[in-house]
Design a protein around this motif. Structure first.
Motif, short mmCIF file in Angstrom:
data_model
loop_
_atom_site.label_atom_id
_atom_site.label_comp_id
_atom_site.label_asym_id
_atom_site.label_seq_id
_atom_site.Cartn_x
_atom_site.Cartn_y
_atom_site.Cartn_z
N THR A 191 0.87 -0.90 0.03
CA THR A 191 -0.41 -0.17 0.27
C THR A 191 0.76 0.92 -0.07
N ARG A 211 -2.89 -8.06 -2.12
CA ARG A 211 -3.34 -6.70 -2.31
C ARG A 211 -2.64 -5.84 -2.44
N ASP A 213 -2.89 -1.49 -3.49
CA ASP A 213 -3.64 -0.45 -3.37
C ASP A 213 -2.60 0.63 -3.01
N THR A 235 -6.49 -2.38 -6.59
CA THR A 235 -7.31 -0.80 -6.57
C THR A 235 -6.20 0.59 -6.33
N ASN A 236 -7.20 1.42 -6.81
CA ASN A 236 -6.29 3.42 -6.46
C ASN A 236 -5.09 2.80 -6.38
N ASN A 237 -4.54 2.02 -7.51
CA ASN A 237 -2.86 2.11 -8.15
C ASN A 237 -3.77 3.57 -9.52
#
Lengths: 432, 152
Positions: A191, A211, A213, A235-237
């Motif tokens: 993350t 995961r 992110d 997600t959201n990269n």
């Protein structure tokens, strides 16, 4: 004179090996109350205890094989001609606030249960941090930078093998082979990491439950390389500027069950290269100014929906298995929406004869937008509407959701403009 | 003078013959630009690389023996003039049909397929004394279950 020089050189040799601390700098304070080399300090710290290091450089290679917390302060460093720190067969190890400069690896850890590395900076030699056969690994704010040069001559920044439960966040990595190389490791969460100027930003093989992110990867050969993996969520990269020879934003190979949503991909040679991938949903992403957005082989079950495509050269190219395109916004869609339901009244045809050829011979990409290819593309839109092999979105969205509200100004350009205006004003007054 | 013409003719024929498709020689790997034709990984670990020299003189490069076998499984070997794999003990290129193979799931290769190639069965057996594995024949590799990861 010659004699004086000889004496000076002789004295200088001894100076290089002297360990006299500089006056004025505080001496190392440790909980055990000893002052010695770092290895003696580690050995003297009781199991489970905390060793607080002072602002100085510790030279040599050191090993840890018991539960311990080692904390540095700003300016604490370990300098080694080999691997700086080896941690093996223990649990509950925490390393904080230390800079590592090693000719070989910064840290090598194996057989650890609960390893935490926080606020670590590594000037990479042959490798950054290598962890194997471990569980519950936390990496927080680990910064690693490699030397200049081609990635083929470098090692991985963070390599993790045969481990379980890895969390990494807030890391800054640049100029290495792979930013994260993760192999046969399950339960991985990366993350808010920033990785650039490397071969692959994140390279994952044989991993389950992954995961990724809010990572920012740019200017690598390939951004995210996900190979032989299961249950992956990305997600959201932000994946940008991966645009050299053979570059890809995201590459998936032999992946099952993957969600790819709310990412931004721009200025990549190929935004997504998908091979032999099953049960994949690509949703709500923003694709802009890429060469090719989707390139797919043996991945007929991939679903691409609710995404936005802006300023790309080619939307999709696939083999005969195709992909499912549905409910996306395309800036090159020329259809109308007379019934006002927000969905175009005619199909969007992503099939492109030339694109199919490029799948087989990537070198053909150099002919994109040549007059003959443009004519071929025009013909495609006229004749492929009823072709069952065509990649068609029968529900194209006519209005994009995203409006770019970013505003930026170049400071030097602004100051230069002000000077030019003032100069023009002065010249005008003089002339009048 | 007549014999000189014959000599020139024979030399020309020999030279042209040497340039024909009959010589399927491997080439050096370029770590900076070569990419595996199957998995797309850059070929930075040259010691495990493989290559297929096609009959039309194109050369396909692979980062792992398993990727070369995947190519053969997908496309057949009719178009391949010769295929090569790097010897695990040296920098030699071995014809895949002549090499001896050892497999273990614990051997590291770029794609983790775990099959190494040796110039002879003796060298393979010698390697297995230190790193236990199992001998594989080339024809077994064609039907081998490549990969160590179960999805479904």
């Amino acid at each position: 004179m010659l004699l004086f020089l000889c004496i000076a050189l002789f004295a200088l040799t001894f100076q290089a090996f002297a360990h006299k601390p500089q006056e004025g700098t505080p001496k190392p304070y440790i909980h055990t109350g000893e002052e010695s080399t770092l290895q003696k300090l580690i050995d003297a710290t009781e199991s489970g205890g905390t060793l607080v290091l002072d602002k100085r450089a510790y030279q040599g290679s050191f090993s840890i094989s018991k539960p311990i917390t080692i904390k540095g302060v700003e300016g604490t460093s370990i300098v080694s001609l080999e691997t700086a720190l080896e941690i093996s067969n223990t649990k509950n190890v925490v390393i904080e606030d230390i800079e590592l400069k090693a000719e070989e690896a910064g840290i090598v850890a194996t057989g650890i249960h609960k390893l935490t590395l926080k606020n670590i900076k590594v000037e990479q030699g042959t490798a950054g941090i290598e962890i194997s056969n471990s569980t519950d690994i936390t990496l927080d704010n680990v910064d690693i930078s490699g030397q200049a040069g081609h990635f083929a001559t470098k090692g991985h920044a963070i390599a993790i093998y045969k481990s379980v439960n890895v969390q990494a966040s807030e890391s800054d990595i640049s100029n290495v082979l792979d930013g994260f190389y993760i192999e046969r490791t399950d339960d991985v969460s990366l993350t808010d990491n920033r990785i650039q100027d490397s071969r692959y930003a994140i390279h994952m093989m044989y991993s389950d439950k992954v995961r990724l992110d809010f990572n920012d990867v740019r200017a690598n050969l390939t951004g995210l390389m996900i190979m032989v993996a299961n249950d992956v969520s990305i997600t959201n990269n932000s994946v940008k500027k991966n645009n050299t020879l053979n570059s890809v934003g995201i590459y998936t190979y032999d992946v099952n069950k993957m969600v790819f949503s709310d990412n931004e991909l721009s200025e990549n040679t190929v935004a997504m290269d998908i091979q032999d991938t099953r049960n994949m949903v690509i949703k709500s992403n923003f694709f802009s100014t890429n060469g090719t957005v989707i390139q797919a082989k043996y991945s007929g079950s991939v679903s691409i929906q609710d995404n936005e495509f802006h300023g790309n050269i080619l939307t999709a190219r696939t083999d005969e298995e195709g992909v499912l395109l549905q409910h996306n916004f395309y800036d090159d869609y020329t259809g109308k929406d007379y019934d006002g339901d927000g969905i175009g009244d005619t199909n969007y045809i992503a099939t492109n004869s030339f694109g199919q050829w490029m799948v087989r011979k990537p070198v053909y990409q150099y002919f994109i937008e040549s007059p003959s290819v443009a004519t071929l593309n025009k013909m495609d839109t006229e004749v492929t509407d009823h072709n069952s092999l065509a990649i068609i979105d029968d529900q194209p969205i006519v209005m994009g959701k995203t409006f770019n509200t970013n505003f930026s100004i170049n400071g030097w350009q602004f100051i230069g403009s002000i000077f030019v205006l003032i100069a023009m004003f002065i010249v005008r007054r003089k002339l009048i | 003078m007549k014999s000189l013409k014959w000599i020139i003719l024979l030399v020309s024929m020999w030279t042209l013959g040497a340039c024909s498709d009959g010589a399927y020689e491997p080439r050096e790997i370029n770590q900076e630009t070569d990419v595996c034709s199957i998995c797309n990984m850059s070929v930075t670990s040259v010691d495990f690389a493989a290559q297929a020299v096609l009959k039309n003189s194109d050369i396909l490069v692979f980062d792992d023996l398993g990727c070369l076998m995947a190519y053969i499984q997908q496309n057949g070997d009719e178009e391949i003039g010769a295929a090569y794999i790097r010897d695990a003990n040296s920098i030699k290129w071995l014809n895949v049909k002549d090499a001896s193979y050892v497999y273990s799931k614990d051997y590291w290769t770029p794609m983790n397929y775990g099959v190494l190639a040796f110039v002879s069965a003796e060298e393979a057996a010698q390697y297995m004394k230190e790193q236990p594995g199992e001998i594989k024949r080339y024809d077994e590799l064609l039907t081998f279950n490549w990969g160590v990861h179960d999805h479904e």
